[in-house]
Design a protein around this motif. Structure first.
Motif, mmCIF file in Angstrom:
data_model
loop_
_atom_site.group_PDB
_atom_site.id
_atom_site.type_symbol
_atom_site.label_atom_id
_atom_site.label_comp_id
_atom_site.label_asym_id
_atom_site.label_seq_id
_atom_site.Cartn_x
_atom_site.Cartn_y
_atom_site.Cartn_z
ATOM 1 N N ARG A 1 -8.692 -20.366 6.561
ATOM 2 C CA ARG A 1 -9.577 -20.751 5.454
ATOM 3 C C ARG A 1 -9.201 -20.032 4.163
ATOM 4 O O ARG A 1 -9.795 -20.257 3.119
ATOM 5 C CB ARG A 1 -11.024 -20.401 5.778
ATOM 6 N N LEU A 2 -8.227 -19.139 4.266
ATOM 7 C CA LEU A 2 -7.851 -18.277 3.146
ATOM 8 C C LEU A 2 -6.392 -18.500 2.790
ATOM 9 O O LEU A 2 -5.606 -19.008 3.583
ATOM 10 C CB LEU A 2 -8.067 -16.808 3.536
ATOM 11 N N HIS A 3 -6.033 -18.091 1.596
ATOM 12 C CA HIS A 3 -4.627 -18.103 1.179
ATOM 13 C C HIS A 3 -4.143 -16.667 1.283
ATOM 14 O O HIS A 3 -4.746 -15.765 0.702
ATOM 15 C CB HIS A 3 -4.493 -18.619 -0.264
ATOM 16 N N PHE A 4 -3.076 -16.449 2.023
ATOM 17 C CA PHE A 4 -2.564 -15.082 2.107
ATOM 18 C C PHE A 4 -1.059 -15.071 1.953
ATOM 19 O O PHE A 4 -0.373 -16.033 2.271
ATOM 20 C CB PHE A 4 -3.003 -14.380 3.395
ATOM 21 N N SER A 5 -0.583 -13.972 1.403
ATOM 22 C CA SER A 5 0.851 -13.767 1.232
ATOM 23 C C SER A 5 1.159 -12.328 1.630
ATOM 24 O O SER A 5 0.309 -11.447 1.517
ATOM 25 C CB SER A 5 1.275 -14.027 -0.210
ATOM 26 N N GLN A 6 2.380 -12.136 2.083
ATOM 27 C CA GLN A 6 2.757 -10.813 2.568
ATOM 28 C C GLN A 6 3.968 -10.290 1.832
ATOM 29 O O GLN A 6 4.925 -11.013 1.581
ATOM 30 C CB GLN A 6 3.047 -10.889 4.066
ATOM 31 N N PRO B 1 6.316 -6.436 1.834
ATOM 32 C CA PRO B 1 6.501 -5.312 2.763
ATOM 33 C C PRO B 1 5.328 -4.327 2.701
ATOM 34 O O PRO B 1 5.022 -3.779 1.648
ATOM 35 C CB PRO B 1 7.802 -4.658 2.282
ATOM 36 N N GLY B 2 4.647 -4.184 3.828
ATOM 37 C CA GLY B 2 3.562 -3.229 3.937
ATOM 38 C C GLY B 2 2.239 -3.659 3.331
ATOM 39 O O GLY B 2 1.295 -2.878 3.307
ATOM 40 N N GLU B 3 2.140 -4.905 2.852
ATOM 41 C CA GLU B 3 0.930 -5.316 2.143
ATOM 42 C C GLU B 3 0.616 -6.782 2.438
ATOM 43 O O GLU B 3 1.506 -7.631 2.428
ATOM 44 C CB GLU B 3 1.156 -5.120 0.644
ATOM 45 N N LEU B 4 -0.638 -7.082 2.685
ATOM 46 C CA LEU B 4 -1.115 -8.445 2.878
ATOM 47 C C LEU B 4 -2.157 -8.721 1.806
ATOM 48 O O LEU B 4 -3.139 -7.991 1.695
ATOM 49 C CB LEU B 4 -1.730 -8.588 4.272
ATOM 50 N N ARG B 5 -1.923 -9.767 0.991
ATOM 51 C CA ARG B 5 -2.822 -10.147 -0.100
ATOM 52 C C ARG B 5 -3.550 -11.414 0.315
ATOM 53 O O ARG B 5 -2.913 -12.387 0.729
ATOM 54 C CB ARG B 5 -2.049 -10.350 -1.396
ATOM 55 N N ILE B 6 -4.873 -11.407 0.177
ATOM 56 C CA ILE B 6 -5.701 -12.511 0.659
ATOM 57 C C ILE B 6 -6.616 -12.990 -0.456
ATOM 58 O O ILE B 6 -7.245 -12.185 -1.141
ATOM 59 C CB ILE B 6 -6.556 -12.052 1.849
#
Length: 161
Positions: free
Chosen positions: A145-150, A152-157
């Motif tokens: 249900r979310l947009h996420f991108s990764q 190195p070492g970080e996940l943005r949602i």
């Protein structure tokens, strides 16, 4: 040991106990700060930093119980340990058989109100409750249900528009 040695020995023990206490409290404060820094809210973007275990963790709640969800993009659905489900008062709705990284697992289905830090909610979400699950897993039923991108070492949602 004379009477004069006892106060000196007592003073040394007290000093070492205090040094040990300061080190222990400092370590606990560092540990708490490290855990808190894994989750950040930057405007409407949630930023999760990879934990020491190599996984992303998202703090939240099942009902009123605070939990630390393991973000699992390989899981179709959200799964909870049975002990957590019992504490949250979840009612079994039927049996489930699911494939996990450890093999086939049997448990039960239940509905849960999931709230994640940063304002993400999933009310009455159908979850799998598994007796031997080590940590609550946040699956694609919520993450999808979310947009996420990764990076190195970080996940943005972010919420999908």
């Amino acid at each position: 040991m004379s009477r004069q040695d006892l106060p000196h020995t007592f003073k040394l023990m007290t000093v070492w106990l205090l040094v040990g206490l300061v080190i222990f409290l400092g370590f606990k404060a560092w540990e708490r700060e490290r855990e808190a820094s894994r989750f950040q809210l930057a405007g409407q973007t949630i930023v999760l930093t990879r934990g020491a275990d190599g996984h992303f963790h998202w703090p939240g709640r099942v009902g009123d119980i605070e939990v630390d969800f393991l973000v699992d993009t390989g899981a179709t659905s959200t799964a909870l340990p049975q002990a957590l489900a019992e504490r949250a008062g979840l009612t079994p709705l039927g049996t489930v058989r699911t494939q996990t990284a450890g093999g086939t697992a049997n448990g039960f289905a239940a509905r849960a109100d999931i709230t994640l830090d940063g304002g993400v909610r999933a009310d009455r979400l159908m979850v799998a409750v598994l007796p031997n699950l080590g940590a609550p897993l946040l699956g694609m039923d919520v993450l999808g249900r979310l947009h996420f991108s990764q990076k190195p070492g970080e996940l943005r949602i972010e919420a999908k528009e």
